[in-house]
Design an enzyme around this catalytic site. Structure first.
Site, PDB file in Angstrom:
ATOM      1  N   LYS A   1       7.879  -7.933  -3.834  1.00 34.32           N
ATOM      2  CA  LYS A   1       8.541  -8.318  -2.566  1.00 34.32           C
ATOM      3  C   LYS A   1       9.989  -8.929  -2.648  1.00 34.32           C
ATOM      4  CE  LYS A   1       4.579  -9.739   0.327  1.00 34.32           C
ATOM      5  NZ  LYS A   1       3.999 -10.901   0.971  1.00 34.32           N
TER       6      LYS A   1
ATOM      7  N   GLU B   1      -7.097  -7.238  -5.491  1.00 31.85           N
ATOM      8  CA  GLU B   1      -6.260  -8.533  -5.245  1.00 31.85           C
ATOM      9  C   GLU B   1      -6.956  -9.759  -5.353  1.00 31.85           C
ATOM     10  OE1 GLU B   1      -2.702  -8.549  -2.240  1.00 31.85           O
ATOM     11  OE2 GLU B   1      -4.680  -8.439  -1.336  1.00 31.85           O
TER      12      GLU B   1
ATOM     13  N   HIS C   1     -17.467  17.373  -7.023  1.00 32.52           N
ATOM     14  CA  HIS C   1     -16.594  18.773  -7.692  1.00 32.52           C
ATOM     15  C   HIS C   1     -15.275  18.523  -8.126  1.00 32.52           C
ATOM     16  CE1 HIS C   1     -19.660  21.482  -5.940  1.00 32.52           C
ATOM     17  NE2 HIS C   1     -20.050  20.314  -5.224  1.00 32.52           N
TER      18      HIS C   1
ATOM     19  N   LYS D   1      -0.974 -12.034   9.889  1.00 33.39           N
ATOM     20  CA  LYS D   1      -1.267 -13.697   9.686  1.00 33.39           C
ATOM     21  C   LYS D   1       0.222 -14.421   9.850  1.00 33.39           C
ATOM     22  CE  LYS D   1      -3.642 -16.562   6.284  1.00 33.39           C
ATOM     23  NZ  LYS D   1      -4.446 -16.638   5.012  1.00 33.39           N
TER      24      LYS D   1
ATOM     25  N   GLY E   1      -6.193 -12.873   3.941  1.00 33.99           N
ATOM     26  CA  GLY E   1      -5.982 -11.690   4.426  1.00 33.99           C
ATOM     27  C   GLY E   1      -7.078 -10.676   4.399  1.00 33.99           C
ATOM     28  N   ARG E   2      -7.537 -10.460   3.131  1.00 32.49           N
ATOM     29  CA  ARG E   2      -8.525  -9.500   2.512  1.00 32.49           C
ATOM     30  C   ARG E   2      -9.881  -9.756   2.914  1.00 32.49           C
ATOM     31  NH1 ARG E   2      -5.926 -11.632  -1.464  1.00 32.49           N
ATOM     32  NH2 ARG E   2      -6.930 -12.730  -3.397  1.00 32.49           N
TER      33      ARG E   2
ATOM     34  N   GLU F   1       7.060  -5.073   6.159  1.00 28.11           N
ATOM     35  CA  GLU F   1       6.501  -3.767   6.684  1.00 28.11           C
ATOM     36  C   GLU F   1       6.344  -3.980   8.089  1.00 28.11           C
ATOM     37  OE1 GLU F   1       5.672  -5.110   3.801  1.00 28.11           O
ATOM     38  OE2 GLU F   1       5.604  -3.512   2.243  1.00 28.11           O
TER      39      GLU F   1
HETATM   40  C1  G6Q Z   1      -4.583 -10.217   1.518  1.00 28.74           C
HETATM   41  C2  G6Q Z   1      -2.907 -10.133   1.342  1.00 28.74           C
HETATM   42  C3  G6Q Z   1      -2.321  -9.272   1.937  1.00 28.74           C
HETATM   43  C4  G6Q Z   1      -1.931  -9.482   3.280  1.00 28.74           C
HETATM   44  C5  G6Q Z   1      -0.514  -8.735   3.944  1.00 28.74           C
HETATM   45  C6  G6Q Z   1      -0.353  -8.914   5.305  1.00 28.74           C
HETATM   46  O1  G6Q Z   1      -5.199 -10.877   1.132  1.00 28.74           O
HETATM   47  O2  G6Q Z   1      -2.645 -11.698   1.630  1.00 28.74           O
HETATM   48  O3  G6Q Z   1      -2.718  -7.967   1.887  1.00 28.74           O
HETATM   49  O4  G6Q Z   1      -2.994  -9.327   3.980  1.00 28.74           O
HETATM   50  O5  G6Q Z   1       0.417  -8.991   3.093  1.00 28.74           O
HETATM   51  O6  G6Q Z   1      -0.181 -10.169   5.461  1.00 28.74           O
HETATM   52  P1  G6Q Z   1       0.114 -10.700   6.930  1.00 28.74           P
HETATM   53  O7  G6Q Z   1      -1.006 -10.536   7.720  1.00 28.74           O
HETATM   54  O8  G6Q Z   1       0.841 -11.923   6.704  1.00 28.74           O
HETATM   55  O9  G6Q Z   1       1.081  -9.764   7.586  1.00 28.74           O
END
Ligand code: G6Q
Length: 551
Positions: free
Chosen positions: A515, A364, A395, A216, A278-279, A222
């Site tokens: 972070k 989250e 199990h 996003k 994001g989620r 990462e």
């Molecule tokens: C989700 C969070 C988080 C996000 C990641 C990746 O709700 O905001 O998990 O999706 O940190 O972020 P980017 O899509 O910006 O790389």
């Protein structure tokens, strides 16, 4: 503030609400009531305490509730202004108050022609524009019209993303593998650990590989590290031809400037918007890998499933509303039975990553300790979600659910039909679902154990207390539509929880501190000279140790 009011009145604190106080008293009376008694007193309980909507059937009869409990929980929903909050979310109000954003994942699956306004602009046409662009691209890749730099069609797709830009795509790909194009390979790289990338590409032919950089913000450490590594890997394989990058990299992002800086043609960028968390983004362009795998028609069917559940949540009366009931039940156990966790147990191998996906969605969102007004809560919020597919879990950890000292409400998810019929497997699988919920609820008494001739000393070990609550969720079979419905069910359940707990389910400040500290520590690990370390003695020592060993 609008988001905190109920019909114009300032919302009371949760523990000050009449329904909450009544629930407190009621919970005391319920603490010793056994499911055996509740079922014995009402022969129809197992048929009565069920709801079906959009092909999703929920049996909630094996919960430690009476009609009175449900009435009080529904009162709590009313008193918490749930109706008004639902309307606020669906209409695009900026209910994510700490980030000043609307929360409109529901717009991602709104049919063409719907109007949803954000900042005086209808966002729905833009959603469909992106969907059409994704579909055109997906078709070209899937039918071989889109070729790599050396003219070979794309066989391998590698999604690079993390968190919300990874967990949804991973889960949807696995869940819908049955519907995927089997002559294509899909991989997902998320971790900054070298191994993740190395293993994902080790057997791939670069000339047939497409990377989707999904981020996003397009600034996530990462993802950008992996994306640059992917770029270098591709360049090396293509003999250093920079012009080849455009054929092997596309981006999913809201940040066109950064995408361009990275060297991806913005014509090959698929956009989304800041009102998609994001989620909550697996049905946005973040789902491009899903669409490449299952094709645009199946992707649209998944969106239709999401939308069907959205409409159910928005319009069904609360007492027949799946996300409302499930959300309220989880509040009941979290706050009145001190349950710390919820186990999600899919009896469907394709849903193996579903619990991992739900961990982010639930934890989250509602892992928060202050209310919308910034006040520390004096009750428990988001429980820990976890789980594994059945029957494997039976199990291993089910022992603790059956006979441990903790109360663990469980969601069992199963389907009437398998997608891979093999003899009697499916009957056996489903027999296990029903057996587990029965065993959890009713247990086995001392008398029953003795009657089986068990020696006295062994009796306590073999007694099952029972009274362990569970939901049973059933659907016809796992299709793209049903997956959309299931995900939306949990999205909205989280919303219900967040509304009751008065927290902002749509920010994630909790991930920031680590972070920022990592950014500070990276140069300390890499600097040529001895860095001046100003952390605590433990962190300083660990940094020194790593530097020594690194050599
Ligand atoms: C989700 C969070 C988080 C996000 C990641 C990746 O709700 O905001 O998990 O999706 O940190 O972020 P980017 O899509 O910006 O790389």
């Amino acid at each position: 503030m609008a988001a905190e009011t109920n019909a114009g009145k300032r919302l009371k604190s949760l523990t000050g609400m009449d329904a909450w106080k009544a629930l407190k008293v009621h919970a005391k009376a319920m603490s010793d009531v056994h499911l055996r008694t509740l079922f014995a007193e009402d022969a129809k309980r197992g048929e009565r305490m069920t709801v079906e909507a959009e092909g999703i059937f929920l049996d909630y009869s094996k919960n430690r509730v009476t009609d009175e409990t449900l009435k009080l929980l529904l009162d709590l929903a009313e008193e918490s202004g749930l109706r008004r909050r639902i309307d606020a979310m669906f209409s695009g109000e900026k209910i994510n108050i700490t980030e000043k954003r609307a929360v409109l994942h529901t717009a991602l699956r709104a049919p063409k022609g719907t109007t949803i306004m954000v900042d005086r602009k209808n966002v729905v046409p833009g959603v469909h524009e992106v969907l059409e662009k994704m579909a055109a691209f997906a078709e070209r890749v899937r039918n071989g019209a889109w070729v790599g730099f050396t003219g070979k069609p794309i066989k391998n797709v590698v999604n690079i993303g993390i968190g919300g830009s990874d967990l949804g795509p991973v889960m949807a790909y696995e869940a819908l593998k049955h519907y995927s194009k089997r002559d294509m390979v899909f991989r997902f790289v998320s971790n900054v650990d070298d191994t993740d990338f190395a293993e994902a590409v080790h057997d791939l032919d670069a000339e047939e590989t497409l990377f989707i950089v999904s981020s996003k913000t397009f600034t996530t450490l990462e993802t950008m590290t992996n994306a640059h590594t992917a770029r270098a890997w591709m360049l090396e394989k293509l003999g250093g031809h920079e012009s080849g990058i455009a054929k092997h990299f596309v981006a999913v992002s809201t940040n066109a400037a950064e995408v361009e800086k990275f060297g991806i043609d913005t014509a090959n960028m698929f956009g989304f918007w800041d009102w998609v968390g994001g989620r909550y983004s697996m049905d946005s362009a973040i789902g491009l890998s899903t669409m490449l795998a299952i094709g645009p028609d199946n992707f649209r069917a998944m969106l239709a499933g999401f939308h069907a559940m959205d409409e159910h949540f928005r319009t069904a009366p609360f007492e027949k509303n799946l996300p409302v009931l499930m959300g309220l039940l989880s509040v009941w156990y979290t706050d009145f039975f001190d349950a710390q966790t919820v186990a999600v147990l899919p009896y469907e191998q394709y849903l193996k990553p579903f619990p991992a996906y739900l961990q982010q969605l639930t934890m989250e969102s509602n892992g928060k300790h202050v209310t919308l007004r910034g006040k520390q809560v004096n009750y428990s919020t988001g429980p820990i979600y976890w789980g594994e597919p059945g029957t494997n879990g039976q199990h291993s950890f089910y022992q603790l659910i059956h006979q441990g000292t903790r109360l663990i409400p469980c969601d069992f998810i199963a389907f009437y039909h398998t997608l891979n019929k093999l003899g009697r497997h499916h009957d056996m699988l489903i027999a296990n679902v029903f057996a587990q919920t029965e065993a959890l609820a009713f247990g086995k008494t001392e008398e029953q154990v003795k009657a089986e001739g068990t020696p006295d000393w062994l009796v306590p070990h073999r007694v099952f207390e029972g009274n362990r609550p569970s939901n049973t969720i059933l659907a016809e079979k796992l299709t793209p539509k049903v997956l959309g419905e299931l995900v939306a069910l949990y999205e909205h359940l989280v919303f219900v929880q967040g509304t009751i707990w008065q927290v902002n389910s749509f920010d994630q400040w909790g991930v920031e501190l680590g972070k920022a500290l990592a950014q500070k520590i990276i140069p300390e690990l890499e600097s040529a000279g001895d860095p001046e370390l100003k952390h605590d003695s433990s962190t300083n020592h660990l940094i020194r140790l790593y530097r020594e060993h690194k050599g």
